[in-house]
Design an enzyme around this catalytic site. Structure first.
Site, short mmCIF file in Angstrom:
data_model
loop_
_atom_site.label_atom_id
_atom_site.label_comp_id
_atom_site.label_asym_id
_atom_site.label_seq_id
_atom_site.Cartn_x
_atom_site.Cartn_y
_atom_site.Cartn_z
N THR A 308 -44.73 -33.82 84.45
CA THR A 308 -46.08 -33.91 85.01
C THR A 308 -47.06 -33.31 84.01
O THR A 308 -46.80 -32.24 83.45
CB THR A 308 -46.18 -33.18 86.37
OG1 THR A 308 -47.53 -33.27 86.85
CG2 THR A 308 -45.78 -31.72 86.27
N HIS A 360 -32.59 -22.61 90.86
CA HIS A 360 -31.71 -21.55 90.35
C HIS A 360 -30.30 -21.66 90.93
O HIS A 360 -29.37 -20.97 90.44
CB HIS A 360 -32.31 -20.18 90.68
CG HIS A 360 -32.05 -19.15 89.63
ND1 HIS A 360 -30.98 -19.21 88.75
CD2 HIS A 360 -32.70 -18.00 89.31
CE1 HIS A 360 -30.99 -18.17 87.95
NE2 HIS A 360 -32.04 -17.42 88.26
#
Length: 389
Positions: A308, A360
C-alpha cells in the site's frame, strides 16, 4: 449470494438494445453490470435502487422485439390493471415503488401521509425517512423542551446528512475488525534513500516509455524488491489456516488501490515472472479498472502479500493494517528530503519510511526485520534487482 441494486440506467417502458447496460448491482467487492439479453423494451422493474436481492431473483423483465411506443394494446391493458389496483390501494402504486411501500408498511404509514418530492410527486425513501424523523422529533420535543431552554442557543447551519454505508464499505469494516481481533499484529519500520532509483528513473524514463509504452514509476521497483525478499523469507509469503501454516510457492501481490467507492486490493499475479515494464502495465490496468468500477471477482481474490502506497496522498508514516488471511503488508510513504549523515558528512537526501505490519503468530521479529532490510538494500541499490543478488 446477494447484492444491492445500485443504479438503474433505464426506466420501465424504455427501448433497450442487446448488451446495453441496464442496471449496476453492487456486491461486497465489485460492481457488476446487468445487460439486456436482446433488443426490446424494459417492461418492468421489479426491484428499485437500494433493494437487496438474492442471486436468483428477477430484478426486471425485458420483452424481446417490443418497442417503446408500439405496444398500445399492452399499454391499455396495463392501464386498466393499474387503475383497478389503484382502487384497492388508493393509488399507492402510482406514488411509491415496492421498496418504498415496504418501508412505509414498517412504520405504519400510507403514501398519502408523506409528501413526495420525486418525479411526478412520487414518494422516495428519503421522503419517508424525513417524515419518520419529523414525527420522532415532534414527540420528543415536549420532553426535551426544559433541557433545551437551559442550553445556550446555537447559531448557524447545523444540518446533518445520513447515508447508508455501501456494501463495499461494510465489507472493508468487517475485514479491518477481523484483522484487529484475529491476529497478533505488530509493525516494524525502516527508511530508504530513494536517490539511486530517482537517478535511474531520470536517466531512462523517456527511453523506457518509448520502448514499453508505459511510464516508469516507483511501484515497479517496489513490487520487484518485495518479490525478491519474499523468495528469501518464505514465512512472510505464508498464511495460517487453522492449526496449519500454508507456504505459497507462487508470488501473487495485492496492490492497494483507492477508488471512489473505497480502498480495494486487486492482485498482480506471478510477479516473479514479470519484468518491471510488465508490472507497471499491470498496476496501471488495475488502477484504471478500480477507478471505473470494472474490477472482476477473479482480479480481487487471492494475493499472498499486500503493498500500500500512502505516500501518493502525502502520508509520511503510518502503520498499515493486515489484509487477512495474509500475514504481512508493506506500507510505502512520502519521499521527503532530509538531512542525513553519510560518511561523517551531512547530505540532503530524498528519504522514505517503510512500515511492515505482520502477524507475530507466524513471523518472528528476526524474519520481519530481515525482510524489511532486504527490501531496503534492493531499493537503495537497484542494480541488485537486475543482477538478482
Amino acid at each position: 449470494s446477494d447484492a444491492t441494486i445500485s443504479t438503474w440506467h433505464v426506466k420501465a417502458g424504455d427501448a433497450v438494445k442487446r448488451d446495453q447496460n441496464l442496471v449496476d448491482i453492487e456486491t461486497d467487492k465489485v460492481v457488476l453490470e446487468v445487460v439486456a439479453p436482446a433488443d426490446g423494451v424494459l417492461a418492468e422493474i421489479k426491484h428499485d435502487e437500494g433493494d437487496t436481492v438474492a442471486a436468483d431473483d428477477v430484478i426486471g423483465i425485458v420483452e424481446a422485439g417490443g418497442s417503446a411506443g408500439g405496444s398500445s394494446s399492452k399499454s391499455d391493458d396495463s392501464k386498466s390493471e393499474s387503475s383497478s389496483e389503484s382502487k384497492d390501494d388508493g393509488g399507492d402504486n402510482e406514488v411509491a415503488g415496492p421498496a418504498v411501500r415496504r418501508l412505509l408498511g414498517e412504520h405504519g404509514l400510507k403514501p398519502s401521509d408523506v409528501k413526495g418530492t420525486g418525479k411526478g410527486g412520487r414518494v422516495t425513501k428519503e421522503d419517508v425517512e424525513k417524515h419518520v424523523k419529523g414525527q420522532s422529533s415532534s414527540k420528543s420535543s415536549d420532553s426535551s423542551s426544559k433541557q433545551q431552554s437551559s442550553q445556550p442557543a446555537v447559531s448557524g447551519d447545523r444540518d446533518q446528512k445520513r447515508v447508508p454505508m455501501t456494501r463495499l464499505r461494510k465489507r472493508i469494516a468487517e475485514r479491518l475488525l477481523q484483522a484487529k481481533n484475529d491476529t497478533a499484529m505488530l509493525t516494524t519500520f525502516n527508511e530508504i534513500n530513494m536517490k539511486p532509483i530517482m537517478d535511474l528513473r531520470k536517466k531512462y524514463k523517456d527511453v523506457f516509455e518509448e520502448t514499453h509504452g508505459t511510464r516508469l514509476g516507483f511501484m515497479g521497483f517496489y513490487v520487484k524488491a518485495v518479490t525478491e525478499a519474499l523468495k528469501r523469507f518464505p514465512d512472510v509469503n505464508a498464511s495460517i489456516d487453522g492449526d496449519d501454516i500454508v507456504y505459497h510457492n507462487f508470488f501473487d501481490i495485492s496492490i492497494a488501490v483507492s477508488t471512489p467507492r473505497g480502498l480495494v486490493t486487486p492482485v498482480l499475479r506471478d510477479t516473479d515472472r514479470l519484468s518491471i515494464a510488465d508490472m507497471e502495465n499491470g498496476i496501471r490496468d488495475l488502477a484504471i479498472k478500480g477507478r471505473d468500477g470494472k474490477l472482476t471477482m477473479d482480479e480481487m481474490q487471492g494475493g499472498n502479500f499486500t503493498i500500500t502506497n500512502g505516500g501518493v496522498f502525502g502520508s509520511l508514516l503510518s502503520t498499515p493494517i493486515l489484509n487477512p488471511p495474509q500475514s504481512a503488508i508493506l506500507g510505502m510513504h512520502k519521499i521527503q528530503e532530509r538531512a542525513m549523515v553519510v560518511d561523517g558528512k551531512i547530505e540532503i537526501l530524498p528519504m522514505m519510511y517503510l512500515a511492515l505490519s505482520y502477524d507475530h503468530r507466524i513471523i518472528d521479529g528476526k524474519q520481519s526485520v530481515g525482510f524489511l532490510v532486504t527490501v531496503k538494500e534492493l531499493l537503495e541499490d537497484p542494480q541488485r534487482l537486475i543482477l538478482d543478488i
